[in-house]
Scaffold this motif. Structure first.
Motif, PDB file in Angstrom:
ATOM      1  N   ASP A  84       6.029   3.906  10.868  1.00  0.00           N
ATOM      2  CA  ASP A  84       6.518   5.113  10.023  1.00  0.00           C
ATOM      3  C   ASP A  84       7.572   4.875   9.277  1.00  0.00           C
ATOM      4  O   ASP A  84       7.775   5.379   8.122  1.00  0.00           O
ATOM      5  N   TYR A  85       8.549   3.789  10.103  1.00  0.00           N
ATOM      6  CA  TYR A  85       9.697   3.675   9.490  1.00  0.00           C
ATOM      7  C   TYR A  85       9.452   2.879   8.027  1.00  0.00           C
ATOM      8  O   TYR A  85      10.043   3.105   7.072  1.00  0.00           O
ATOM      9  N   CYS A  86       8.620   2.059   7.952  1.00  0.00           N
ATOM     10  CA  CYS A  86       8.007   1.056   7.011  1.00  0.00           C
ATOM     11  C   CYS A  86       7.624   1.955   6.064  1.00  0.00           C
ATOM     12  O   CYS A  86       7.882   1.762   4.662  1.00  0.00           O
ATOM     13  N   LYS A  87       6.752   3.033   6.336  1.00  0.00           N
ATOM     14  CA  LYS A  87       6.154   3.866   5.265  1.00  0.00           C
ATOM     15  C   LYS A  87       7.304   4.629   4.589  1.00  0.00           C
ATOM     16  O   LYS A  87       6.799   5.172   3.525  1.00  0.00           O
ATOM     17  N   SER A  88       8.325   4.896   5.090  1.00  0.00           N
ATOM     18  CA  SER A  88       9.391   5.838   4.388  1.00  0.00           C
ATOM     19  C   SER A  88       9.860   4.960   3.294  1.00  0.00           C
ATOM     20  O   SER A  88      10.357   5.667   2.465  1.00  0.00           O
ATOM     21  N   PHE A  89       9.439   3.701   3.109  1.00  0.00           N
ATOM     22  CA  PHE A  89       9.978   2.907   1.815  1.00  0.00           C
ATOM     23  C   PHE A  89       8.806   2.864   0.849  1.00  0.00           C
ATOM     24  O   PHE A  89       9.100   2.647  -0.243  1.00  0.00           O
ATOM     25  N   GLY A  90       7.537   3.618   1.224  1.00  0.00           N
ATOM     26  CA  GLY A  90       6.482   3.594   0.311  1.00  0.00           C
ATOM     27  C   GLY A  90       6.871   4.042  -1.126  1.00  0.00           C
ATOM     28  O   GLY A  90       6.459   3.359  -2.167  1.00  0.00           O
ATOM     29  N   PRO A  91       7.432   5.065  -1.316  1.00  0.00           N
ATOM     30  CA  PRO A  91       7.585   5.783  -2.594  1.00  0.00           C
ATOM     31  C   PRO A  91       8.337   4.800  -3.427  1.00  0.00           C
ATOM     32  O   PRO A  91       8.204   4.604  -4.589  1.00  0.00           O
ATOM     33  N   ILE A  92       9.367   3.986  -2.761  1.00  0.00           N
ATOM     34  CA  ILE A  92      10.285   3.004  -3.414  1.00  0.00           C
ATOM     35  C   ILE A  92       9.484   1.601  -4.071  1.00  0.00           C
ATOM     36  O   ILE A  92       9.427   1.520  -5.117  1.00  0.00           O
ATOM     37  N   ILE A  93       8.618   1.502  -3.101  1.00  0.00           N
ATOM     38  CA  ILE A  93       7.531   0.397  -3.521  1.00  0.00           C
ATOM     39  C   ILE A  93       6.712   0.767  -4.642  1.00  0.00           C
ATOM     40  O   ILE A  93       6.477   0.242  -5.623  1.00  0.00           O
TER      41      ILE A  93
END
Length: 116
Positions: A84-93
């Protein structure tokens, strides 16, 4: 409110430390696109070696970006998934991908204008 440049610099350095390099973002993208097995991830990223992928996955696991699940009784014993922590970066990717597409088009157009 004034921006704290020292804090911003440190935040950028932290981000680059955790996500920087040639392979981490492509690995995250691969896993987020459904590649959960080592071989799938490896085959989805042109140019990465199995040794480099192994090293990067271990590093990403230690930074809580990737979860490694091992089930010796399963047909596919090791799976990788984004946290979930990684997914928080999803919009930036997603935004980085959009910018990269736009940038490539911009450069292509600039070259065409210069060649005329």
């Amino acid at each position: 409110m004034a921006r704290n440049q020292k804090e911003e610099f440190q935040a950028l350095q932290d981000t680059i430390y955790v996500l920087g390099g040639k392979w981490k973002l492509p690995i995250i993208n691969s896993i987020c696109n459904g590649n959960t097995r080592f071989t799938e991830i490896l085959q989805s990223i042109p140019g990465i070696t199995s040794r480099m992928l192994s090293k990067e996955l271990k590093d990403m696991e230690s930074n809580n970006l990737v979860k490694r699940t091992e089930d010796r009784d399963a047909k596919i014993p090791i799976l990788y998934e984004s946290t979930d922590y990684c997914k928080s970066f999803g919009p930036i990717i997603t935004e980085m991908i959009s910018w990269g597409i736009s940038h490539r088009e911009h450069i292509k157009n600039q070259r065409e204008v210069k060649s005329q």
